[in-house]
Structures are given as C-alpha cells and as structure tokens.
Write an enzyme that holds these catalytic residues in place. Structure first.
Site, PDB file in Angstrom:
ATOM      1  N   ASP A 169     -15.801  12.234 -48.169  1.00 24.43           N
ATOM      2  CA  ASP A 169     -15.131  11.686 -49.353  1.00 24.43           C
ATOM      3  C   ASP A 169     -14.328  12.799 -50.031  1.00 24.43           C
ATOM      4  O   ASP A 169     -14.863  13.884 -50.290  1.00 24.43           O
ATOM      5  CB  ASP A 169     -16.225  11.146 -50.295  1.00 24.43           C
ATOM      6  CG  ASP A 169     -15.686  10.290 -51.415  1.00 24.43           C
ATOM      7  OD1 ASP A 169     -14.582   9.725 -51.269  1.00 24.43           O
ATOM      8  OD2 ASP A 169     -16.388  10.173 -52.446  1.00 24.43           O
ATOM      9  N   HIS A 170     -13.072  12.558 -50.304  1.00 22.27           N
ATOM     10  CA  HIS A 170     -12.207  13.523 -51.001  1.00 22.27           C
ATOM     11  C   HIS A 170     -12.168  14.906 -50.346  1.00 22.27           C
ATOM     12  O   HIS A 170     -12.317  15.937 -51.029  1.00 22.27           O
ATOM     13  CB  HIS A 170     -12.618  13.665 -52.476  1.00 22.27           C
ATOM     14  CG  HIS A 170     -12.410  12.412 -53.265  1.00 22.27           C
ATOM     15  ND1 HIS A 170     -11.162  11.972 -53.640  1.00 22.27           N
ATOM     16  CD2 HIS A 170     -13.285  11.479 -53.693  1.00 22.27           C
ATOM     17  CE1 HIS A 170     -11.284  10.829 -54.281  1.00 22.27           C
ATOM     18  NE2 HIS A 170     -12.566  10.496 -54.320  1.00 22.27           N
TER      19      HIS A 170
ATOM     20  N   ASP B 282      -7.732  14.260 -49.100  1.00 26.46           N
ATOM     21  CA  ASP B 282      -7.166  13.905 -50.405  1.00 26.46           C
ATOM     22  C   ASP B 282      -6.142  14.953 -50.829  1.00 26.46           C
ATOM     23  O   ASP B 282      -6.474  15.957 -51.451  1.00 26.46           O
ATOM     24  CB  ASP B 282      -8.298  13.796 -51.432  1.00 26.46           C
ATOM     25  CG  ASP B 282      -7.775  13.391 -52.806  1.00 26.46           C
ATOM     26  OD1 ASP B 282      -6.542  13.238 -52.944  1.00 26.46           O
ATOM     27  OD2 ASP B 282      -8.600  13.234 -53.719  1.00 26.46           O
TER      28      ASP B 282
ATOM     29  N   ASP C 112     -20.190   5.178 -56.314  1.00 27.97           N
ATOM     30  CA  ASP C 112     -21.087   6.318 -56.491  1.00 27.97           C
ATOM     31  C   ASP C 112     -21.823   6.204 -57.834  1.00 27.97           C
ATOM     32  O   ASP C 112     -23.048   6.164 -57.896  1.00 27.97           O
ATOM     33  CB  ASP C 112     -20.273   7.623 -56.433  1.00 27.97           C
ATOM     34  CG  ASP C 112     -21.162   8.857 -56.415  1.00 27.97           C
ATOM     35  OD1 ASP C 112     -22.387   8.713 -56.576  1.00 27.97           O
ATOM     36  OD2 ASP C 112     -20.652   9.978 -56.259  1.00 27.97           O
TER      37      ASP C 112
HETATM   38  P1  13P Z   1     -17.229   5.698 -59.051  1.00 30.30           P
HETATM   39  O1  13P Z   1     -17.355   6.950 -59.877  1.00 30.30           O
HETATM   40  O2  13P Z   1     -16.537   4.624 -59.836  1.00 30.30           O
HETATM   41  O3  13P Z   1     -18.516   5.243 -58.489  1.00 30.30           O
HETATM   42  O4  13P Z   1     -16.259   6.036 -57.817  1.00 30.30           O
HETATM   43  C1  13P Z   1     -16.762   6.669 -56.673  1.00 30.30           C
HETATM   44  C2  13P Z   1     -15.695   7.117 -55.736  1.00 30.30           C
HETATM   45  O5  13P Z   1     -14.548   6.740 -55.808  1.00 30.30           O
HETATM   46  C3  13P Z   1     -16.108   8.039 -54.671  1.00 30.30           C
HETATM   47  O6  13P Z   1     -15.015   8.469 -53.918  1.00 30.30           O
HETATM   48  O1  G3H Z   2     -15.235  10.703 -56.064  1.00 29.58           O
HETATM   49  C1  G3H Z   2     -16.163  11.483 -56.275  1.00 29.58           C
HETATM   50  C2  G3H Z   2     -17.531  11.074 -55.884  1.00 29.58           C
HETATM   51  O2  G3H Z   2     -18.131  10.324 -56.898  1.00 29.58           O
HETATM   52  C3  G3H Z   2     -18.344  12.258 -55.441  1.00 29.58           C
HETATM   53  O3  G3H Z   2     -18.788  13.017 -56.492  1.00 29.58           O
HETATM   54  O4  G3H Z   2     -18.239  15.418 -55.930  1.00 29.58           O
HETATM   55  O5  G3H Z   2     -20.071  14.854 -57.531  1.00 29.58           O
HETATM   56  O6  G3H Z   2     -20.322  14.430 -55.084  1.00 29.58           O
HETATM   57  P1  G3H Z   2     -19.391  14.518 -56.241  1.00 29.58           P
HETATM   58 ZN    ZN Z   3     -13.198   8.693 -55.006  1.00 26.55          ZN
END
Ligand code: 13P
Ligand code: G3H
Ligand code: ZN
Length: 326
Positions: free
Chosen positions: A96-97, A118, A273
């Site tokens: 993710d990201h 990203d 998340d």
């Molecule tokens: P939320 O903070 O709305 O749960 O979004 C999570 C997210 O986009 C993780 O990439």
């Molecule tokens: O988009 C972000 C997610 O909620 C992940 O959050 O970097 O704290 O793991 P994190």
């Molecule tokens: Zn996100």
C-alpha cells in the site's frame, strides 16, 4: 535481505482476475490493511466466512513494523488458515502506498503479489516515470500494479498532504497509456484517517465527486478504479472509544451509501484501514475500563479480533457486495 521467492509459492494470487471479476460483477474487492497477527486472522476469518476475495495490504511502515522477513510468511499463514477452514478464496498480498522503485522491488522479491506505486505527490511526468519503471519490473514477474493520480489529504504512509487535489480526468488516459498500470487510485473527495471532513454542527459530509469518476470511466473504459481513504469511521466505535477514556472529537468518514454507489461502479477495490483500527481500539478500551486487573493479552486482543471479524463481515455483506463472490 528479505529473500527471493515467487508469491505463487506462498499460495497468493495477483489482483488481476479478482479486479476483473469485480468490474464485471459491479462490486468491490476489500483491501484491508494489517500489521499484526490478530488483524490478519480477523481479515482471513471474516473473508472466509463471507466467501469474499481479499487483498491483504500493508504499507511500507507496516511492513517494517511486522518485520519484512516475517511478513510474507504471515500472508502464507493466512492462505493456509483459509484452506484449513475449507475455503478457496483468492488472497493477494499488496504493498500500500509504495514510495519508491527500490521498495517495490524488495516487496516483489519477498513474495508480494501486487504493488501500489504512489507517485501522486510528484509532478505528472515524474509520476509516469517511476510508475512505468515499477510496472515493467512487476509485469515481468506477473505482479500487478496500482498507480495513483490526484492527491488525498491525510497521511499516505509517511507522505502527508494537508489538502487534497482531485484527479484531473484529462490526465488519466496519458497516465494509463504511459505506465501500463493494472488499476488506478483516484481522488474524488475521500481522505485518509479518522477526520475526513470538518463539519459545522448538524452539517452532513459532502457527497463524493462521482462526476469526476464518470469522466475517468469514459476515458479509460474497463480499467479497475481504486478508492483510498474509504473508512466510514463507524460512529459506534468512535462513541465507545470516547466513552472509555479515548478522545476522538469530530471524527467522520464516508457513508455506507456513498461506498455502495462507488462499489457498483468502476471502483473495484476499496481500501479500509481506519475502521479496523477503531473496531479493535474500542473493544480494547472497553475491556481495560471494565477490567482494570486484566493483563493477559489474549483477553483483550481476542475480543478486539472478534470485533474486527464482525466489522469485516458487515463491510463485505452490506457495503462492498463482495460476499459470496469467491
Ligand atoms: P482509511 O484511513 O479511510 O481507512 O483509508 C485507508 C487507505 O486508503 C489505505 O491505503
Ligand atoms: O493509507 C495509509 C494506510 O492507512 C496505512 O497507514 O502507514 O500507518 O500503515 P500506515
Ligand atoms: Zn491509501
């Protein structure tokens, strides 16, 4: 060094087929973030019980937290657990990201089946460049790639933005053709975290910009779209947290109705998340407040895990419509 292995050896799949089916079936695959065992167990149980495909997703910092060497084996454990429960649901492990080519490469080498790069905070050309570099590397290994255009307010794994910039539909075609991404995250009014809107008393959150989504759909027909920042910030959890000693003032998210509308469109992956964090924290705070003598982690992490299973079941069945699709 986190090892060199194929995600197939861990029992994982990339996200191509699951997103294609979601596009055709007009639902969204849930992408739940995790960084520990209880979250992973809850996601697995919740998706097995609702027969939903699932994307297990993990940011770069979550990967560090869980330990980059251990993490792929945790995901393999989730697959084994699902199979032991008699389920054949498809499971992806997604970064993710992802913030760089090096991180994407390291994740692919350790067994991730899907990558988000990203580059949304970079100028357009730079975003295209880094995304294309990741796509070339990933596709050579049959790993799928999500890119992002437009910026969401809030924290995107160590990248923070105070304001959001909606996706410009006129940039989408050039981005998709120039990069070869398998899916695209767009910015239509969601944001990360528990404070998505600043509302005056009695005011409702503004609707998402479905007009932008429609424009995007026209320009890249058939491309799976991804919605980040899609937690509802479920009021019951916020209330319980505040009742039992927490302080989350004016936390507000995206309504189920808006998310249902998105899931019924080209949006094929919805990221959640914060709601999971809230579900667990509410359960733990209640137990600590009511049982101050408790110090066995199983006695508070167990109920927190149960609360997360329940939340996942509700999302899959009542919001994303992914239940019964695997
Ligand atoms: P939320 O903070 O709305 O749960 O979004 C999570 C997210 O986009 C993780 O990439
Ligand atoms: O988009 C972000 C997610 O909620 C992940 O959050 O970097 O704290 O793991 P994190
Ligand atoms: Zn996100």
């Amino acid at each position: 060094m986190t090892g060199t292995r194929n995600y197939q050896d861990l029992g994982l799949v990339n996200s191509r087929e699951m997103l294609k089916k979601a596009f055709e079936g007009k639902y969204a695959v849930p992408a739940y973030n995790f960084n520990n065992m209880e979250q992973l167990q809850a996601i697995t149980i919740g998706c097995v019980e609702t027969k939903s495909p699932v994307i297990l997703q993990c940011s770069g910092s979550a990967r560090k937290y869980a330990n980059a060497t251990m993490l792929p084996f945790m995901a393999m454990g989730a697959v084994k657990m699902a199979r032991a429960l008699g389920s054949s649901i498809p499971i992806s492990l997604h970064l993710d990201h992802g913030g760089s080519f090096e991180l994407a490469k390291s994740c692919i080498g350790s067994g991730f089946s899907s990558i988000m790069i990203d580059g949304s905070h970079h100028p357009f050309e730079e975003n295209v460049k880094v995304t294309r570099q990741v796509v070339e590397y990933a596709h050579a290994r049959n790993v799928t790639v999500e890119g992002e255009l437009g910026v969401l307010a809030g924290i995107e794994d160590e990248v923070t933005s105070a304001v959001s910039h909606y996706t410009k539909p006129e940039e989408v075609e050039a981005f998709v053709n120039g990069t070869g991404v398998d899916s695209l995250a767009i910015s239509i009014g969601t944001s990360h975290g528990a404070y998505k809107f600043k509302l005056k008393p009695g005011e409702e959150p503004p609707p998402l910009r479905f007009d932008i989504l429609e424009e995007v759909e026209k320009r890249v027909p058939g491309l799976p779209i991804v919605l980040h920042g899609a937690s509802t910030i479920i009021p019951e959890y916020v209330e319980a947290i505040n009742q039992f000693g927490g302080k989350l003032d004016d936390a507000v998210g995206i309504s189920d109705e808006q998310l249902r509308k998105a899931a019924n469109s080209a949006v094929c992956k919805i990221n959640i998340d914060s709601d999971g964090r809230l579900a667990m924290t509410a359960a733990i705070r209640k137990i600590f407040a009511e049982n101050p003598e408790e110090f066995d982690p199983r006695k508070y992490l167990g109920p927190a895990r149960d609360a997360l299973v329940e939340m996942i079941r509700q999302k899959n069945e009542e919001v994303l419509a992914s239940a019964g699709k695997a």
